[in-house]
Design a protein around this motif. Structure first.
Motif, short mmCIF file in Angstrom:
data_model
loop_
_atom_site.label_atom_id
_atom_site.label_comp_id
_atom_site.label_asym_id
_atom_site.label_seq_id
_atom_site.Cartn_x
_atom_site.Cartn_y
_atom_site.Cartn_z
N VAL A 175 94.65 0.82 -38.67
CA VAL A 175 93.47 0.10 -38.19
C VAL A 175 93.84 -1.22 -37.52
CG1 VAL A 175 91.28 -0.94 -38.89
CG2 VAL A 175 92.05 1.17 -39.96
N LEU A 176 94.81 -1.92 -38.06
CA LEU A 176 95.18 -3.23 -37.53
C LEU A 176 96.45 -3.22 -36.69
CD1 LEU A 176 94.36 -5.56 -40.55
CD2 LEU A 176 93.15 -5.36 -38.39
N GLY A 177 96.80 -2.10 -36.13
CA GLY A 177 98.00 -2.08 -35.30
C GLY A 177 98.22 -0.74 -34.65
N ASP A 178 99.31 -0.68 -33.91
CA ASP A 178 99.69 0.55 -33.22
C ASP A 178 101.21 0.67 -33.30
OD1 ASP A 178 100.35 2.60 -31.51
OD2 ASP A 178 99.02 1.93 -29.90
N PRO A 179 101.72 1.50 -34.20
CA PRO A 179 103.17 1.60 -34.40
C PRO A 179 103.92 2.11 -33.16
CG PRO A 179 102.06 3.33 -35.61
CD PRO A 179 100.99 2.43 -35.06
N ASP A 180 103.20 2.64 -32.19
CA ASP A 180 103.86 3.11 -30.97
C ASP A 180 104.16 1.98 -30.00
OD1 ASP A 180 103.82 5.76 -31.86
OD2 ASP A 180 101.81 6.09 -31.02
N LEU A 181 103.60 0.80 -30.24
CA LEU A 181 103.86 -0.35 -29.37
C LEU A 181 105.16 -1.03 -29.77
CD1 LEU A 181 100.34 -2.05 -29.23
CD2 LEU A 181 101.45 -0.71 -27.44
N PRO A 182 105.79 -1.71 -28.81
CA PRO A 182 106.94 -2.54 -29.18
C PRO A 182 106.48 -3.64 -30.15
CG PRO A 182 106.80 -2.27 -26.79
CD PRO A 182 105.54 -1.70 -27.37
N PRO A 183 107.36 -4.12 -31.01
CA PRO A 183 106.97 -5.08 -32.06
C PRO A 183 106.18 -6.30 -31.55
CG PRO A 183 109.19 -4.33 -32.46
CD PRO A 183 108.77 -3.75 -31.13
N GLU A 184 106.60 -6.90 -30.47
CA GLU A 184 105.89 -8.09 -29.98
C GLU A 184 104.48 -7.75 -29.49
OE1 GLU A 184 106.41 -11.44 -30.10
OE2 GLU A 184 107.99 -10.77 -31.46
N GLU A 222 102.65 -5.22 -30.57
CA GLU A 222 101.84 -4.91 -31.75
C GLU A 222 101.42 -6.19 -32.46
OE1 GLU A 222 101.50 -2.01 -35.55
OE2 GLU A 222 103.47 -2.84 -35.16
N LYS A 223 102.30 -7.16 -32.52
CA LYS A 223 101.96 -8.44 -33.15
C LYS A 223 100.79 -9.09 -32.41
CE LYS A 223 103.89 -12.90 -34.47
NZ LYS A 223 105.08 -13.74 -34.48
N LYS A 224 100.81 -9.07 -31.09
CA LYS A 224 99.72 -9.63 -30.29
C LYS A 224 98.42 -8.86 -30.53
CE LYS A 224 102.63 -11.46 -26.64
NZ LYS A 224 103.06 -11.33 -25.24
N LEU A 225 98.52 -7.54 -30.62
CA LEU A 225 97.35 -6.72 -30.89
C LEU A 225 96.75 -7.07 -32.25
CD1 LEU A 225 95.45 -4.32 -30.28
CD2 LEU A 225 97.19 -2.83 -31.30
N ARG A 226 97.59 -7.19 -33.26
CA ARG A 226 97.11 -7.54 -34.60
C ARG A 226 96.44 -8.91 -34.60
NH1 ARG A 226 100.17 -5.08 -39.31
NH2 ARG A 226 101.10 -3.20 -38.44
N GLN A 227 97.05 -9.86 -33.90
CA GLN A 227 96.48 -11.20 -33.83
C GLN A 227 95.11 -11.17 -33.14
OE1 GLN A 227 99.65 -13.32 -31.86
NE2 GLN A 227 100.45 -14.11 -33.79
N THR A 228 95.00 -10.40 -32.08
CA THR A 228 93.74 -10.29 -31.35
C THR A 228 92.64 -9.74 -32.25
OG1 THR A 228 94.88 -9.99 -29.25
CG2 THR A 228 92.60 -9.23 -29.36
N ILE A 229 92.95 -8.69 -32.98
CA ILE A 229 91.95 -8.08 -33.87
C ILE A 229 91.55 -9.06 -34.97
CG2 ILE A 229 91.52 -6.23 -35.54
CD1 ILE A 229 93.44 -4.49 -33.81
#
Length: 75
Positions: A43-52, A54-61
């Motif tokens: 729900v709070l991320g996408d493991p298919d994204l590169p780590p950085e 995914e971190k930005k995605l998590r922060q945005t959410i």
């Protein structure tokens, strides 16, 4: 379900934001503060994204959830 727990916490006076990938279900059950997540398993991320990324995605959410928490719940 998460939506039912959210509704009960709100009734008890505890402000809650539900982050979910199933927005219609959360709204149907009565969750007032809902933020769209990525997927059912992650729900709070996408493991298919590169780590950085995914971190930005998590922060945005999470920032969106914090902003949503500031809003008054609908009666």
């Amino acid at each position: 379900s998460g939506a039912a727990i959210t509704t009960e916490l709100e009734k008890a006076g505890i402000p809650v934001v539900q982050v979910t990938s199933v927005l219609p279900v959360a709204k149907m059950v009565g969750s007032n503060r809902v933020v769209q997540g990525c997927g059912i398993v992650h729900v709070l991320g996408d493991p298919d994204l590169p780590p950085e990324e995914e971190k930005k995605l998590r922060q945005t959410i999470l920032l969106q959830a914090f902003e949503t928490l500031k809003k008054q719940a609908e009666a």
